[in-house]
Scaffold this motif. Structure first.
Motif, short mmCIF file in Angstrom:
data_model
loop_
_atom_site.label_atom_id
_atom_site.label_comp_id
_atom_site.label_asym_id
_atom_site.label_seq_id
_atom_site.Cartn_x
_atom_site.Cartn_y
_atom_site.Cartn_z
N ASP A 314 0.81 -1.22 0.00
CA ASP A 314 0.00 0.00 0.00
C ASP A 314 0.84 1.26 0.00
OD1 ASP A 314 1.08 -0.47 2.43
OD2 ASP A 314 -0.72 0.05 3.57
N VAL A 315 2.10 1.17 -0.48
CA VAL A 315 2.98 2.36 -0.49
C VAL A 315 2.42 3.42 -1.41
CG1 VAL A 315 5.28 3.19 -1.05
CG2 VAL A 315 4.99 1.04 0.17
N PHE A 316 1.99 3.03 -2.58
CA PHE A 316 1.53 4.01 -3.57
C PHE A 316 0.00 4.08 -3.61
CE2 PHE A 316 5.40 1.87 -5.21
CZ PHE A 316 6.28 2.93 -5.04
N GLY A 317 -0.62 3.56 -2.60
CA GLY A 317 -2.08 3.55 -2.60
C GLY A 317 -2.69 4.93 -2.51
N ALA A 318 -2.01 5.87 -1.84
CA ALA A 318 -2.57 7.22 -1.69
C ALA A 318 -2.35 8.08 -2.92
CB ALA A 318 -1.94 7.89 -0.46
N LEU A 319 -1.49 7.64 -3.86
CA LEU A 319 -1.18 8.44 -5.06
C LEU A 319 -2.22 8.12 -6.13
CD1 LEU A 319 2.71 7.98 -5.10
CD2 LEU A 319 1.37 9.75 -3.96
N LYS A 320 -3.36 8.76 -5.99
CA LYS A 320 -4.46 8.45 -6.90
C LYS A 320 -4.25 9.02 -8.31
CE LYS A 320 -6.68 6.28 -3.68
NZ LYS A 320 -6.86 4.81 -3.72
N ARG A 321 -3.37 9.99 -8.46
CA ARG A 321 -3.14 10.58 -9.77
C ARG A 321 -1.82 10.11 -10.40
NH1 ARG A 321 -5.01 16.96 -9.12
NH2 ARG A 321 -7.11 16.54 -8.29
N LEU A 322 -1.22 9.15 -9.81
CA LEU A 322 0.07 8.68 -10.34
C LEU A 322 -0.12 8.02 -11.71
CD1 LEU A 322 3.07 8.38 -9.62
CD2 LEU A 322 2.52 6.12 -8.68
N LYS A 323 0.68 8.52 -12.69
CA LYS A 323 0.60 8.02 -14.07
C LYS A 323 1.85 7.24 -14.48
CE LYS A 323 -2.37 11.81 -15.66
NZ LYS A 323 -2.49 12.96 -16.61
N GLN A 324 3.01 7.64 -13.97
CA GLN A 324 4.26 6.98 -14.35
C GLN A 324 5.04 6.63 -13.09
OE1 GLN A 324 6.54 9.28 -17.16
NE2 GLN A 324 4.74 9.79 -18.42
N LEU A 325 5.42 5.36 -12.99
CA LEU A 325 6.17 4.88 -11.85
C LEU A 325 7.40 4.14 -12.37
CD1 LEU A 325 6.53 4.41 -8.82
CD2 LEU A 325 5.08 2.37 -9.05
N ASN A 326 8.58 4.62 -11.96
CA ASN A 326 9.84 4.05 -12.43
C ASN A 326 10.59 3.48 -11.23
OD1 ASN A 326 12.18 3.36 -13.73
ND2 ASN A 326 12.61 5.40 -14.54
N LEU A 327 10.68 2.15 -11.19
CA LEU A 327 11.40 1.44 -10.14
C LEU A 327 12.59 0.66 -10.71
CD1 LEU A 327 8.33 0.06 -8.17
CD2 LEU A 327 9.77 1.99 -7.54
N ALA A 328 13.11 1.09 -11.84
CA ALA A 328 14.21 0.39 -12.51
C ALA A 328 15.51 0.55 -11.73
CB ALA A 328 14.37 0.89 -13.94
N PHE A 329 16.43 -0.41 -11.99
CA PHE A 329 17.77 -0.38 -11.41
C PHE A 329 17.71 -0.36 -9.87
CE2 PHE A 329 18.38 1.24 -15.67
CZ PHE A 329 19.53 0.57 -16.10
N ASN A 330 16.91 -1.23 -9.34
CA ASN A 330 16.86 -1.43 -7.90
C ASN A 330 17.17 -2.90 -7.62
OD1 ASN A 330 15.90 1.06 -6.20
ND2 ASN A 330 14.69 1.13 -8.11
N ASP A 331 16.98 -3.31 -6.37
CA ASP A 331 17.25 -4.69 -5.98
C ASP A 331 15.98 -5.41 -5.57
OD1 ASP A 331 19.93 -4.21 -6.41
OD2 ASP A 331 20.32 -3.61 -4.35
N ILE A 332 14.91 -5.13 -6.27
CA ILE A 332 13.61 -5.72 -5.94
C ILE A 332 13.60 -7.17 -6.39
CG2 ILE A 332 11.14 -5.58 -6.32
CD1 ILE A 332 11.53 -2.58 -6.84
N ALA A 333 13.37 -8.08 -5.44
CA ALA A 333 13.34 -9.51 -5.76
C ALA A 333 11.93 -10.09 -5.69
CB ALA A 333 14.26 -10.28 -4.80
N TYR A 334 11.06 -9.40 -5.02
CA TYR A 334 9.69 -9.88 -4.90
C TYR A 334 8.75 -8.75 -5.20
CZ TYR A 334 5.35 -11.39 -2.69
OH TYR A 334 4.03 -11.71 -2.45
N LEU A 335 7.73 -9.05 -5.95
CA LEU A 335 6.77 -8.05 -6.38
C LEU A 335 5.38 -8.44 -5.87
CD1 LEU A 335 6.60 -5.45 -8.06
CD2 LEU A 335 5.95 -6.86 -10.02
N ASN A 336 4.83 -7.54 -5.08
CA ASN A 336 3.48 -7.78 -4.56
C ASN A 336 2.48 -7.54 -5.67
OD1 ASN A 336 1.05 -7.81 -3.11
ND2 ASN A 336 1.97 -6.83 -1.32
N ARG A 337 1.54 -8.48 -5.79
CA ARG A 337 0.55 -8.36 -6.86
C ARG A 337 -0.34 -7.14 -6.70
NH1 ARG A 337 -3.23 -13.52 -6.41
NH2 ARG A 337 -1.16 -14.52 -6.32
N ASN A 338 -0.51 -6.62 -5.49
CA ASN A 338 -1.36 -5.46 -5.26
C ASN A 338 -0.55 -4.15 -5.17
OD1 ASN A 338 -3.71 -7.07 -5.08
ND2 ASN A 338 -3.20 -7.58 -2.95
N LEU A 339 0.64 -4.17 -5.77
CA LEU A 339 1.51 -3.01 -5.66
C LEU A 339 0.86 -1.77 -6.26
CD1 LEU A 339 4.32 -1.88 -4.91
CD2 LEU A 339 5.09 -2.57 -7.20
#
Length: 906
Positions: A314-339
């Motif tokens: 629920d990190v980005f749950g409050a960003l109701k107008r978010l259009k572009q999200l860039n999470l590239a070049f990180n160390d994310i190994a698990y992705l929550n389906r409700n991200l």
């Protein structure tokens, strides 16, 4: 459609006509852009400003030259809107430099030689450019931005954009710095690493660039002094602490760039209207729901190149107008389906360059573009796209995917990128669940066998396929391979990387394109319809005829060239042959000239003896003599007329002319008989010969039949060698030993010169003046007319006891000499005493004076008759006298015959 196509052509023609009418300097390039005239004079190394006259130039680029002063000559150009003087050598601006530039809107003076702020006359110079909107002083060494004195402040009522980045400014701030810039909206102070920043109170600045300025902190008062600030760039300030000491409050700040600032934590609660936040290249390890709690209107969030490992659902749950999200070049190994489930307007999600091992289900009703490339994905769930209701583009390139699941399904997917993966085979149901698929990337995989076109039967909109960089097995005769190639290349062509579609095997075709490898095996008729066959046959026929015509023309040209080549070669060979013949002739002439003396010596050996010369008749000229060539035609006619006259009618002068014209020649017949006589073969027992006379021609011929003696060069009884016979000058008793030919004045046939009185001088009746030759034994000798007689000569061997009868006084002295001790026999043959007794006495002492005159007159008549009626005789015996000239009263005489010593011409 026709009007739409015609309009651009008319516009281009109009612009071309207008550009042709403009007088553009040779050092510039002028062009029309819509209705504005652009003049490009950049990077030409100019030192003098070009003149444009009355040309309505609006955009003038003079950058990259060597100008040292500001161009005041352009003040009268009312149309000038843009002036670029960057990268020149201008070091100052006079207070009146911009007088007249009332229309100028943009002035670029970047990277010049301005070394101080005072050199630009900032308080005076820009007041005259009343419409100036943009000013760039980037790259100059200004040192400061304004000063404590009012006269040093920049003054311009119209200026809206000011770029003073990289100008080595040390201090910026104060109440009066920008007070005289009431309309300034954009201010760039970037790349001033040692700058000390103070508040810049301004009610007009909307965009402020403070990147790479070495800032460590930004107080709340700084942003509060800019009440309408909308964009703030603080990137690349590596020691910056943003909001850690006191929060930054910006009620109007919408765009904030904090990239590459090494931020570990941040506080964005004082920026409620923030819409774009760039946090790229920081050290953020975790984010939670409170991080963006007060930024509910964010539209763009860039968290790439950080150290994020896990993200709560629920990190980005409050960003109701978010259009572009860039999470590239990180160390994310698990992705929550409700991200991103609560982001209803999110369209782009970038998860590339993470360490995701498996593509799991993602729930979103708004995401259309997902980038999961370079994520080390090796497995895909069959339901991964089932919760993405409007997904359109999916990038899974550069992963470890070996195959696609059977039940993978998406009704909206149009773009699927599986390039550079490990896919080795395609199933018949791999793409059946993507009915809207239009763009498929399978390049860079491990595909070897052709894909049956039936596998794409459910993809009706598939029109772009990338299949290059795969190790294809090119079985050109395989029907499936041909069918798959036809499916890819049939119009409209689906294959987009045709040049990269190459064979991996067999080795014969390795690295070759499909077209080049299989063109010999494929036929056009097998892949074309009936109409295409007809057109192909027609085109092939035309092409064949064209090739035949070309070959025929080439053959004709080749034949002509070869013929010309042969002609040139034959000409060269003929020319060389002529040169060789000329050289040969010249060499033969030189050899003949070098052997002239030898031939002359050989001819001397063929000369007749003395007594033979006395008995030879006067000869006519068989060819033209030197006299015929030397005397005139008139003298020659007189000579012929004198020959046809009677004896008594000739005068003394004519007789002398006739006597002079008579020359003694050896005829061809006589020379030929001489040659036959020398070359004839004689038998030992035949030693008799006779002299025969031809009554018709009056010539003599020596018969070798029953000859008593052979030719001189065949006589071996006297032991004479060829050298002794040929070199006759060695004979001591010869009267011709000292005779030499005349060289200069005597013709070739008369070049016989005797040091003493010659035989002609002694015997020729022309020399009648006996007083001039008082001692001559031939002074009173009578010319004797030979009669028809046969001379029998006998050859005897010379010996010491032989006594000759007394000879005539003319030759008496030659035979009365003491006999030589030489073994060489004399050339004169001796006769026995009985034969000498039979000869008449021809001693001139017994002849009376009256008889001598009669004999001289008779000799003259005889010569005239012989010169007109008889040709030259070549025999060496006595000539037959004419029947009507001489009487036979003298009877048959026996003549003393001598062996001929040599042949000579008198």
């Amino acid at each position: 459609m026709a009007r739409k196509r015609l309009f651009p052509l008319l516009l281009v023609a109009l612009l071309a006509a207008r550009s042709a009418a403009v007088e553009c300097p040779a050092s510039c390039k002028c062009s029309w852009v819509v209705d504005s005239l652009y003049a490009d004079c950049s990077r030409r190394g100019l030192t003098l400003y070009p003149s444009f006259g009355t040309a309505p130039v609006e955009h003038l680029d003079l950058s990259g030259n060597k100008f040292a002063e500001f161009p005041r000559e352009y003040a009268d150009m009312d149309s000038l809107l843009y002036l670029d003087l960057s990268h020149n050598s201008i070091d100052n601006l006079a207070p009146d430099a911009l007088i007249g530039f009332t229309s100028l809107r943009s002035l670029l003076l970047a990277n010049n030689s301005i070394n101080s702020w005072a050199a630009i006359s900032a308080n005076e110079v820009f007041k005259y450019a009343t419409n100036l909107k943009r000013l760039s002083l980037q790259g100059n060494h200004l040192g400061s931005f304004g000063g404590p004195d009012y006269s040093q402040q920049l003054n311009s009522r119209s200026l809206a954009e000011l770029d003073i980045s990289a100008t080595h400014i040390g201090v910026v701030g104060g109440d009066i710095v920008i007070n005289q810039l009431p309309n300034l909206e954009r201010l760039s102070l970037a790349n001033n690493p040692h700058m000390q920043l103070a508040p810049l109170p301004s009610k007009s600045i909307r965009m402020l660039d403070l990147s790479s300025c070495g800032l460590q902190g930004l107080g709340a008062s700084f942003v509060e002094a800019l009440p309408i600030l909308e964009a703030l760039n603080l990137s690349r300030n590596t020691a910056l602490q943003f909001g850690s000491v006191e929060p930054v409050v910006g009620k109007e700040l919408r765009q904030l760039d904090l990239s590459y600032c090494n931020l570990v934590e941040l506080d964005l609660s004082g920026l409620p209207v923030l819409t774009e936040l760039r946090l790229r290249g920081n050290l953020l390890r975790a984010i939670d729901a409170s991080t963006f709690a007060n930024n509910t209107i964010l539209e763009l969030l860039d968290l790439s190149e950080n150290l994020l490992r896990s993200i709560e659902g629920d990190v980005f749950g409050a960003l109701k107008r978010l259009k572009q999200l860039n999470l590239a070049f990180n160390d994310i190994a698990y992705l929550n389906r409700n991200l991103v489930r609560g982001n209803d307007v999110l369209t782009e999600l970038n998860l590339s360059h993470n360490i995701l091992k498996k593509l799991t289900r993602i729930v979103s009703n708004s995401v259309r573009h997902i980038n999961m490339s370079w994520c080390e994905i090796s497995e895909i769930e069959s339901t991964a796209l089932s919760s993405l209701s409007i997904i359109q583009e999916l990038d899974l390139s550069n992963n470890f995917i070996a195959e696609l699941p059977n039940q993978m399904y998406s009704e909206t997917l149009r773009y699927l990128n599986l390039a550079n993966c490990r896919i080795s085979g395609i199933r018949n149901s791999s793409f059946r669940g993507f009915p809207e698929l239009a763009d498929l990337h399978l390049n860079g995989n491990r595909l070897t066998n052709p894909i049956p076109p039936s596998y794409f039967r459910g993809n009706k909109f598939l029109d772009q396929i990338w299949l290059g960089d795969n190790p294809w097995i090119c079985e050109c005769q395989d029907p499936l391979f041909v069918e798959f190639y036809d499916f890819l290349t049939a119009k409209p062509t689906k294959l987009k990387d045709r040049h990269h579609l190459r064979c991996g095997s067999p080795p014969v075709y390795e690295g070759k394109m499909w077209d080049h490898a299989c063109i010999t095996a494929w036929t056009v008729s097998a892949r074309s319809s009936k109409g295409e066959k007809v057109w192909s046959s027609i085109m092939l026929t035309i092409l064949g005829l064209g090739i035949l015509a070309l070959c025929f023309g080439c053959c004709q040209k080749l034949v002509r060239k070869r013929k010309e080549h042969n002609n040139r070669r034959e000409y060269a060979e003929n020319h060389d042959e002529l040169r060789r013949i000329q050289d040969l002739n010249e060499r033969m002439l030189r050899e003949e000239s070098s052997t002239t003396l030898q031939q002359a010596q050989q001819e001397i050996s063929l000369l007749p003896s003395y007594e033979d010369a006395l008995l030879m008749p006067k000869m006519e000229r068989p060819v033209k003599s030197m006299l015929d060539l030397s005397v005139t035609d008139r003298a020659r006619k007189q000579l012929r007329r004198s020959q046809t006259q009677q004896d008594g009618e000739q005068s003394a002068g004519e007789e002398e002319l006739q006597l002079d014209s008579r020359q003694r020649f050896r005829s061809v017949e006589m020379l030929s008989n001489r040659a036959k006589e020398r070359t004839a073969q004689y038998e030992p027992y035949r030693r008799t010969g006779r002299m025969e006379y031809n009554n018709q021609s009056g010539s003599r011929r020596f018969s070798i039949e029953d000859s008593r003696f052979p030719a001189a060069h065949l006589k071996t009884q006297n032991l004479q060698s060829a050298e002794q016979i040929g070199n006759f000058q060695s004979y001591e008793n010869s009267p011709y030993t000292k005779r030499k030919p005349k060289i200069a004045e005597i013709p070739p046939f008369k070049r016989v010169n005797i040091m003493a009185d010659s035989v002609e001088f002694l015997t020729d009746p022309e020399y009648e003046d006996l007083g001039s030759k008082p001692g001559s034994p031939f002074a009173k000798r009578k010319p004797k007319s030979p009669i028809n007689m046969q001379v029998n000569a006998q050859v005897y061997t010379m010996h010491q006891s032989a006594v000759a009868a007394p000879l005539a006084p003319a030759i008496e002295d030659y035979f009365k000499q003491a006999p030589s001790s030489s073994t060489i026999a004399s050339d004169f043959q001796e006769l026995n005493e009985p034969e000498l007794a039979s000869l008449p006495d021809v001693n001139p002492s017994t002849v009376s004076s009256s008889g001598a005159e009669f004999d001289v007159e008779q000799g003259k008549r005889k010569k005239r008759k012989n010169s007109a009626s008889r040709r030259v005789s070549g025999n060496f015996s006595a000539a037959a006298a004419a029947a009507d000239e001489t009487s036979s009263s003298e009877g048959e005489r026996h003549v003393q015959v001598h062996k001929p010593m040599r042949e000579t011409l008198f």
